[in-house]
Structures are given as C-alpha cells and as structure tokens.
Design an enzyme around this catalytic site. Structure first.
Site, PDB file in Angstrom:
ATOM      1  N   LYS A  67      12.761  -4.791  -2.446  1.00 17.81           N
ATOM      2  CA  LYS A  67      11.510  -4.600  -1.708  1.00 17.81           C
ATOM      3  C   LYS A  67      10.383  -5.509  -2.185  1.00 17.81           C
ATOM      4  O   LYS A  67       9.575  -5.969  -1.390  1.00 17.81           O
ATOM      5  CB  LYS A  67      11.067  -3.130  -1.792  1.00 17.81           C
ATOM      6  CG  LYS A  67      11.910  -2.160  -0.965  1.00 17.81           C
ATOM      7  CD  LYS A  67      11.290  -0.768  -0.985  1.00 17.81           C
ATOM      8  CE  LYS A  67      12.122   0.237  -0.220  1.00 17.81           C
ATOM      9  NZ  LYS A  67      11.489   1.563  -0.142  1.00 17.81           N
ATOM     10  N   ASP A 103       7.350   2.573   5.180  1.00 14.11           N
ATOM     11  CA  ASP A 103       7.316   3.781   4.336  1.00 14.11           C
ATOM     12  C   ASP A 103       5.936   4.432   4.406  1.00 14.11           C
ATOM     13  O   ASP A 103       5.829   5.670   4.415  1.00 14.11           O
ATOM     14  CB  ASP A 103       7.625   3.439   2.875  1.00 14.11           C
ATOM     15  CG  ASP A 103       9.109   3.206   2.622  1.00 14.11           C
ATOM     16  OD1 ASP A 103       9.933   3.747   3.372  1.00 14.11           O
ATOM     17  OD2 ASP A 103       9.428   2.481   1.658  1.00 14.11           O
TER      18      ASP A 103
END
Ligand code: NDP
Length: 275
Positions: A67, A103
């Site tokens: 990420k 997210d």
C-alpha cells in the site's frame, strides 16, 4: 467493450475475500469481468503494475505489503491516497494509473448505521496504515479524534501529520468517547486479545459505538465486551465490503449495492465459522 480484468496484488493473497466479493459484483452488474488474487512480492510490484496499463485491465486492489510502496509508482494520486500515504486501489485511466484509497470512505460508510448524524469525540486505536485512513476520514467527517497506540511515539508522529491528538491510554477521557474504532491488529486471529482493557470499554458513555476493523474472528474480545455493555458494535466486514464497493465503482462505473459484497464475503467466511 470486452471483458474487464481486476486484480489483488498482495503477499499473502490466498485467503483474501476480495475475489468472491468482486466476482459477485460483476455478476450482479451483468458485466463480463474477472478478478484474480495474485501473490506479488515487493520486487515484483513494478512489473505487476505495468501490466495494469493496458486493457482488459481496469485496476487492482493492493494489500500488505504494497500500500505504501505503490505511492511512488502511480501517475497521479487522489487527495485521500496522498494525505493518508497509502494506495489500496489502483484505477487505470487510459494508460495512466491513479492511486486511490477507498479504506477511508469505506470506513465512514460502515460507521453510518452505527453513529447516526451527531459528531463528537472519537478514539482511534492503532497507528499503522489502517489508523491513518481512519484518522483522516473521521476528521474530515467532523469528529474530534484521539489516537491511542501501544507505541505512543507512533501515535504522535501520526497526529503531527494528519491532526488529532495522541494520548497515552491511561490519560484518555474514555467517558467522552462517542465512538471507538479499533484500527490496530490486536485481536486479529486471537479471540482473547484486546487493544484496550475491559475496564476501558466499561468507561465509554451510554450510547457509544464501537467499530473493530478486525473481522477474523467475527467477534473479538473488544466486540464481545462492547455488546455486553450495551453499545452498538460491529466488526470490520462492513468496511471491507464498503471499500470493495467503492473500488468496483471506480473501475467499472457500476454502483453495486453494499449487500452484494457483504453477502459474498459472509458466505465465504461461513465454512470457517466454527474454527
Ligand atoms: P499495521 O501493522 O500497519 O499496524 C498495526 C497496529 O496495531 C500498530 O499500531 C500496532 O502498534 C498495533 N498493534 C499490533 N498488535 C497489538 C496488540 N497486541 N495490542 C495493541 N496494539 C497492537 O496494520 P494495518 O494498519 O495495516 O492494519 C491494522 C488492522 O486493521 C489489521 O487487523 C487489519 O486486518 C485491519 N484492517 C481492516 C480493514 C477492513 O476493511 N476491515 C482495512 C484495513 C485494515 P505498535 O505501533 O505499537 O506496533
């Protein structure tokens, strides 16, 4: 237009719920498409991302350990991905790759049924990537955020960058926290481990909401204590489903309802429910 291809690049990738969720979404939307989870090691990430630049690829999800590393490999970043410093969704636009973070909005979607319209004080537990997404999202949503982490220095570094206040657990005014979000990995695969003492849970105000990003096990010690005390409480499966829905929307333009993702994830978890 031909079939679409989306991926997960992660290591490990085998136990991800993303393939079943996105395959269900392709079916629901009536779109020809496939989603493949690929185990990609750090040195192979640039090559994996290069493969996304041409059709039929429409994008990918990134998980551990990619990420943060992906930030430097994108042609552009959304404001969320840039501020949080993590890309969980790659979107192909022409030959360019856009780094997005779903997210953060996914957490807010998951919290909506728990919190209602009022905003007050929220405590975020943890200081890793998930906590960064939570702090950024909650602050933008109007919460006053306190960050609590086992290693206080990491919470201080996080708040110096993203705002909020870092406080040692012993000094937190827990009775003021209308919302508690566990964004630490405490409780992950360990039903008896909790990021806070049972006493902390008992000190939360009546009507508090508790959200645990962990969803394996479905009920952590934190959620068990929270429900026993009468708070509204939910595990991380709804956030997982919500971030998937937003990724799918960005790749395909199809707004598939949340329950399609949630039901697919639940069905895939069910065989393991006993263990
Ligand atoms: P990181 O490894 O980056 O961060 C882990 C954090 O957890 C650190 O702050 C660490 O504290 C803390 N921690 C670990 N073990 C304990 C413990 N036993 N007690 C107290 N604190 C502990 O992980 P991520 O930020 O990427 O992920 C955190 C969690 O969120 C994971 O469980 C992950 O699965 C979940 N997640 C869920 C999502 C969803 O959609 N539901 C999305 C993203 C993440 P320290 O700094 O002291 O080491």
């Amino acid at each position: 237009t031909g079939p679409l291809q989306a991926y997960l690049f992660a290591d490990p990738a085998a136990h991800s719920l993303s393939p079943v969720m996105h395959r269900a979404a392709f079916r629901h939307a009536g779109l020809p498409g496939e989603y493949e989870a690929r185990r990609v090691q750090p040195e192979d990430l640039p090559a994996a991302l290069r493969g996304l630049r041409v059709p039929p690829a429409c994008g990918a999800n990134l998980s551990l350990p990619h990420k943060e590393a992906a930030l430097a490999l994108m042609d552009d970043l959304t404001p969320a991905a840039r501020a949080i410093g993590a890309v969980n969704t790659v979107i192909r636009r022409g030959e360019d790759l856009i780094g997005e973070n779903t997210d953060a909005p996914g957490l807010l979607d998951a919290l909506a049924p728990l919190t209602g319209p009022d905003r007050g004080q929220a405590a975020v537990l943890g200081a890793g990537g998930a906590a960064r997404a939570a702090v950024w999202a909650l602050r933008r949503d109007g919460w006053a955020v306190t960050v609590v982490n086992r290693t206080l220095a990491r919470a201080e570094a996080l708040t110096a960058e993203l705002g909020g206040t870092a406080v040692a657990s012993a000094d937190v005014p827990w009775e003021n926290m209308a919302l508690l979000v566990n964004a630490s990995s405490a409780g992950l695969s360990r039903p008896d481990e909790s990021p806070v003492t049972d006493e902390v849970v008992a000190r939360l105000p009546a009507g508090a909401a508790v959200y645990d990003m962990v969803y394996r096990p479905a009920e952590t010690r934190l959620l068990r204590q929270a429900r026993a005390a009468g708070y509204r409480a939910e595990n991380g499966l709804s956030m997982l489903a919500a971030q998937a829905r937003l990724s799918f929307l960005a790749w395909t333009g199809a707004d598939v309802p949340l329950h399609v993702f949630l039901n697919a994830a639940r069905a895939a978890l069910e065989p393991h429910a006993q263990g």
